[in-house]
Scaffold this active site. Structure first.
Site, short mmCIF file in Angstrom:
data_model
loop_
_atom_site.label_atom_id
_atom_site.label_comp_id
_atom_site.label_asym_id
_atom_site.label_seq_id
_atom_site.Cartn_x
_atom_site.Cartn_y
_atom_site.Cartn_z
N HIS A 28 -9.75 -1.38 5.84
CA HIS A 28 -9.25 -0.18 4.71
C HIS A 28 -8.25 -0.74 3.77
O HIS A 28 -8.22 -1.55 3.50
CB HIS A 28 -8.57 0.31 5.81
CG HIS A 28 -7.58 0.05 6.48
ND1 HIS A 28 -6.53 -0.65 6.15
CD2 HIS A 28 -7.47 -0.12 7.52
CE1 HIS A 28 -5.79 -1.14 6.51
NE2 HIS A 28 -6.52 -0.94 8.11
N HIS A 31 -5.99 -3.33 4.61
CA HIS A 31 -6.32 -4.67 3.99
C HIS A 31 -6.89 -5.37 2.13
O HIS A 31 -6.34 -6.24 1.80
CB HIS A 31 -7.97 -4.69 3.89
CG HIS A 31 -7.50 -4.44 6.27
ND1 HIS A 31 -8.21 -3.22 6.36
CD2 HIS A 31 -6.62 -5.10 7.34
CE1 HIS A 31 -8.28 -3.77 7.81
NE2 HIS A 31 -7.06 -4.46 8.28
N CYS A 137 0.96 -4.46 24.54
CA CYS A 137 0.17 -3.81 23.84
C CYS A 137 -1.34 -4.67 22.64
O CYS A 137 -0.99 -5.38 22.99
CB CYS A 137 1.53 -3.58 22.57
SG CYS A 137 0.03 -2.62 21.28
N CYS A 140 -1.12 -4.94 19.36
CA CYS A 140 -0.98 -5.69 19.12
C CYS A 140 -1.06 -7.49 19.44
O CYS A 140 -1.19 -8.33 18.87
CB CYS A 140 0.72 -5.85 19.29
SG CYS A 140 1.41 -4.72 18.30
N CYS A 162 4.27 1.74 22.40
CA CYS A 162 4.36 -0.26 21.09
C CYS A 162 5.74 1.07 20.15
O CYS A 162 4.65 2.21 19.71
CB CYS A 162 3.32 -0.37 21.15
SG CYS A 162 2.67 -0.77 19.07
N HIS A 165 2.52 1.03 17.73
CA HIS A 165 0.78 2.07 17.29
C HIS A 165 0.79 3.23 18.18
O HIS A 165 0.25 4.25 18.12
CB HIS A 165 0.02 0.94 18.62
CG HIS A 165 -0.55 -0.40 16.88
ND1 HIS A 165 -0.24 -1.27 17.90
CD2 HIS A 165 -1.27 -0.76 16.95
CE1 HIS A 165 -0.75 -1.99 17.18
NE2 HIS A 165 -1.43 -1.93 17.01
N LYS A 313 -4.01 15.94 -1.99
CA LYS A 313 -5.54 15.65 -1.09
C LYS A 313 -5.72 14.90 -0.16
O LYS A 313 -6.84 14.89 0.10
CB LYS A 313 -6.33 15.95 -2.31
CG LYS A 313 -6.48 17.10 -3.46
CD LYS A 313 -7.22 16.38 -4.77
CE LYS A 313 -6.72 17.85 -5.59
NZ LYS A 313 -6.34 17.40 -6.78
N LYS A 316 -5.18 15.27 4.19
CA LYS A 316 -5.90 15.50 5.86
C LYS A 316 -6.37 13.82 6.80
O LYS A 316 -6.28 13.62 7.97
CB LYS A 316 -6.81 16.10 6.05
CG LYS A 316 -5.57 17.89 5.95
CD LYS A 316 -7.25 18.23 5.90
CE LYS A 316 -7.25 19.83 5.88
NZ LYS A 316 -7.57 20.24 4.55
ZN LIG Z 1 1.12 -2.29 19.49
#
Ligand SMILES: [Zn+2]
Length: 538
Positions: A28, A31, A137, A140, A162, A165, A313, A316
């Site tokens: 994504h 990255h 977690c 993680c 966590c 997260h 835009k 969402k």
């Molecule tokens: Zn985590």
């Protein structure tokens, strides 16, 4: 002028890494952000004339990958192979990432060396067997400290979450092998003290300092509840903790325990680029592992901030919902590579916004930069039949441009090459572009062209040479960020016959005035940055 490199030992490559990314999903925006930063940094150093090694790759072991593969009904290896070949490698190609190697942690060249590294630590008494129970977690792949957990609300009421997260942790109890991390707190603090630039930015450094000052717990470095990993050499009931496995890629990829010559020529990394969510692994565990095995520590760990999604835009969507290709299909690869480094100070939190990207594209790339390039080429075509004229007499206005360029080159090289501050470096380059635009507006070559006298022709030649030579330098400076449009500009200026390929141009020479020879063939090609026709969702 020959570059000697900054802070690199003679003969050693300037070695830059991205994290190796978890392949539990497609890449994504986050990255792509870190990987583009690594590519720009290494291209900049290549253009300093340094030997460079740029590594990226994928982290393929661990429970998270195993669970994702199981949910898709395939083996974890099949899952990784598919994602790497169909999503990860093609995206890096698309984004023109010029990595020298791509390491996958399931490769034998990696797993064999990981086992040797861990065996060495075991033989040295750095690893012992012990029990551990604590909140874990899976996101993680890490045990959490009770103090850092968040209290759940809503559907997670009564559970502990966590902090990264925001998902409930699991209580895990394991008989594991432990690395004596606790014994390295003082040594790490001494290293941070002696090397103030070891962790960037300052906020990341402070976070690590206060964490380590509290004292460190020994690190569980094996898992026995699942088997998707590298087996512990002396106990195949256990696999090596995925983070130890992953961090070692920086050593195994360049020949650790395999080829001493290539290892010495690259290791350790000069810059580890990471996201700040994995700061402790890189700034605490990784140097401690290296110390324990007598290996040299990296030069710098540079953490980028959280990348958020702003703008109406996209509100969402979340970050993982935006594919880099959605952006490149509209704005092009160059603008994508440029935007995040331009809009956000590297190391700080920042947001991606479609509207901001569109606005900056139009004002800086299309208007300031692209228009300058096409106007200058058009005027050389119209007034000098496309042959770059000679500058006859430089006055104060030209002198100011020469000085502006020298300043921009020095500033950009310091900010980008030395400080890993892309935004400030780009600011210097685009300030110079603005200066050249201002120069043309003031000199009004279209008015000078109306006069046929030899004096006016000479003046017109000087103005257009000054503008074209400025663009020659801009193409060199922007090439690490925007390779394709810089190449177009380079060709449009007719620079290659006299000066050679753009990629071979040295940053140090960019500011040397007068490199583009008079007589070069200047052609007006397609716009470097076409106008945006319409915006998706508008
Ligand atoms: Zn985590």
């Amino acid at each position: 002028m020959v570059a000697t490199g900054s802070g690199t030992k003679s003969g050693k490559a300037f070695y830059v890494t991205t994290p190796i990314y978890y392949v539990n999903d497609a890449p994504h925006l986050g990255h792509a952000y870190t990987t583009v930063a690594g590519d720009v940094l290494t291209r900049w150093h290549r253009q300093r004339g340094e030997r460079v090694w740029f590594l990226t790759g994928t982290d393929e072991h661990g429970q998270k990958v195993l669970r994702t593969a199981e949910s898709k009904g395939v083996s974890p290896q099949e899952w990784c192979d598919k994602l790497v070949e169909e999503a990860w490698k093609p995206l890096w190609q698309h984004l023109e990432i010029a990595n020298d190697d791509f390491i996958r942690t399931t490769e034998k060249r990696h797993t064999d060396r990981v086992r040797e590294f861990v065996q060495d630590l075991y033989d040295k008494g750095e690893i012992y067997k012990g029990g551990y129970e604590g909140p874990y977690c899976v996101g993680c792949e890490e045990y959490k400290l009770p103090g850092e957990l968040l209290e759940g609300t809503g559907e997670n009421a009564g559970k502990q979450l966590c902090p990264i997260h925001k998902r409930p942790v699991e209580i895990l109890k394991e008989e594991n092998y432990f690395f004596r991390l606790s014994e390295y707190a003082d040594k790490l603090l001494a290293h941070y003290e002696a090397n103030p630039g070891f962790i960037q930015p300052e906020s990341a450094r402070n976070e690590v300092l206060s964490f380590v000052r509290q004292g460190l717990q020994d690190l569980s470095i094996s898992r026995s509840t699942f088997d998707w990993g590298v087996p512990v050499p002396w106990d195949d009931e256990h696999v090596i903790y995925v983070w130890v496995d992953a961090l070692l890629n920086y050593a195994t990829a360049v020949g650790y325990n395999q080829n001493q010559e290539t290892f010495d020529a690259s290791f350790p990394a000069d810059v580890h680029l990471i996201g700040k969510d994995i700061l402790r692994f890189h700034a605490v565990i990784w140097p401690a592992l290296l110390m324990a095995n007598g290996l040299p520590l990296p030069g710098r760990i540079v953490a980028n901030g959280w990348l958020l999604v702003g703008g109406e835009k996209m509100s969402k969507s979340n970050l993982t919902g935006i594919s880099p290709r959605q952006i490149t299909s509209h704005f092009g690869v160059d603008a994508f590579r440029w935007y995040l480094l331009r809009a956000i100070a590297y190391g700080q939190d920042g947001s991606f916004s479609w509207e901001d990207l569109a606005a900056r594209y139009t004002s800086e790339l299309a208007n300031d930069y692209g228009n300058l390039a096409s106007r200058v080429a058009a005027m050389v075509g119209k007034y000098f039949d496309g042959v770059l004229p000679e500058a006859s007499a430089d006055g104060d206005a030209e002198q100011a441009v020469h000085e502006g360029l020298a300043k921009a080159v020095a500033e950009a090289d310091r900010k980008i090459g030395d400080d890993v501050e892309f935004q400030a470096g780009l600011q210097a380059i685009f300030d110079f572009v603005k200066q050249v635009n201002g120069y043309i507006s003031e000199q009004e070559p279209w008015k000078v062209a109306k006069d046929d006298s030899p004096e006016a022709r000479a003046r017109l030649a000087t103005i257009l040479y000054t503008a074209a030579e400025s663009l020659r330098a801009v193409a060199v400076l922007l090439h690490p960020f925007m390779p394709a449009s810089s190449q177009k500009l380079w060709e449009s200026l007719g620079a290659e016959p006299a000066l050679g390929p753009l990629a071979d141009q040295r940053v140090q020479e960019a500011g040397e005035w007068g490199r583009l020879p008079a007589g070069s063939t200047v052609t007006k090609g397609a716009a470097l940055f076409p106008r945006l026709e319409e915006q998706p969702g508008a």
